[in-house]
Motif scaffolding. Structure first.
Motif, PDB file in Angstrom:
ATOM      1  N   GLU A 113     -14.171-142.906 -43.462  1.00 38.73           N
ATOM      2  CA  GLU A 113     -14.723-143.760 -43.755  1.00 38.73           C
ATOM      3  C   GLU A 113     -14.524-143.894 -45.012  1.00 38.73           C
ATOM      4  O   GLU A 113     -15.547-144.955 -45.193  1.00 38.73           O
ATOM      5  CB  GLU A 113     -17.038-143.197 -43.171  1.00 38.73           C
ATOM      6  N   VAL A 114     -13.875-143.571 -46.240  1.00 36.90           N
ATOM      7  CA  VAL A 114     -13.766-143.841 -47.371  1.00 36.90           C
ATOM      8  C   VAL A 114     -13.001-144.915 -47.202  1.00 36.90           C
ATOM      9  O   VAL A 114     -11.934-145.377 -46.306  1.00 36.90           O
ATOM     10  CB  VAL A 114     -13.152-142.416 -48.446  1.00 36.90           C
ATOM     11  N   ASP A 115     -13.568-145.832 -47.654  1.00 29.41           N
ATOM     12  CA  ASP A 115     -12.822-147.502 -48.157  1.00 29.41           C
ATOM     13  C   ASP A 115     -11.357-147.439 -49.218  1.00 29.41           C
ATOM     14  O   ASP A 115     -10.608-147.819 -49.168  1.00 29.41           O
ATOM     15  CB  ASP A 115     -13.548-148.679 -48.317  1.00 29.41           C
ATOM     16  N   LYS A 116     -11.649-146.472 -50.066  1.00 26.12           N
ATOM     17  CA  LYS A 116     -11.202-146.632 -51.790  1.00 26.12           C
ATOM     18  C   LYS A 116     -11.587-145.782 -52.629  1.00 26.12           C
ATOM     19  O   LYS A 116     -12.647-144.980 -52.802  1.00 26.12           O
ATOM     20  CB  LYS A 116     -10.751-148.259 -52.568  1.00 26.12           C
ATOM     21  N   SER A 117     -10.439-145.072 -53.073  1.00 26.16           N
ATOM     22  CA  SER A 117     -10.570-144.169 -54.380  1.00 26.16           C
ATOM     23  C   SER A 117     -10.458-145.279 -55.444  1.00 26.16           C
ATOM     24  O   SER A 117      -9.081-146.284 -55.489  1.00 26.16           O
ATOM     25  CB  SER A 117      -9.627-143.469 -54.241  1.00 26.16           C
TER      26      SER A 117
END
Length: 137
Positions: free
Chosen positions: A115-119
């Protein structure tokens, strides 16, 4: 009830389950009201986004209510953070993680949930929030 539909950005810092849970309650209500929501996970909150890691940490204040929270979780009245994350993502929330915190906690990008889009760093996150309302949890 009217909403001006401004965006909402939340910086999740605390690793205490009750704070993360209520932060997600705000996320889900804002999404239901049609607001765009961005979430930035840093420091101890970031650990809730590690694949396969089930977290139930409480700060000192939360510890006094541990039994109550555990009972409600067991009865299904309180959802797991992973379930709330899936719901929020399905409703359009964006999830970002702090690169500095990833380094501090020795967490690589491939260890994080899908679910993480970006760091990114905090500066980039704040630049992307524009005129959003910002909450710090």
């Amino acid at each position: 009830m009217e909403t001006d539909k401004e965006g909402l950005s939340i910086i999740f810092h605390s690793g205490s389950y009750d704070r993360i849970y209520h932060g997600f309650s705000i996320v889900l209500v804002a999404l239901a009201l049609g607001r765009e929501v961005r979430c930035f996970f840093t420091y101890w909150a970031l650990e809730y986004l590690v694949k396969g890691k089930s977290m139930f940490q409480l700060n000192e204040e939360g510890q006094t209510h541990r039994k109550l929270l555990e009972d409600h979780m067991r009865k299904g009245h309180i959802q797991e953070i992973s379930e709330l994350l899936t719901q929020a993502k399905a409703m359009g929330a964006k999830f970002y993680v702090c690169t500095n915190s990833m380094g501090l906690l020795n967490i690589s990008r491939n260890e994080l949930v899908n679910e993480v889009d970006k760091s990114m760093g905090l500066t980039t996150f704040l630049a992307e929030t524009g005129q959003d309302q910002i909450l710090f949890i």
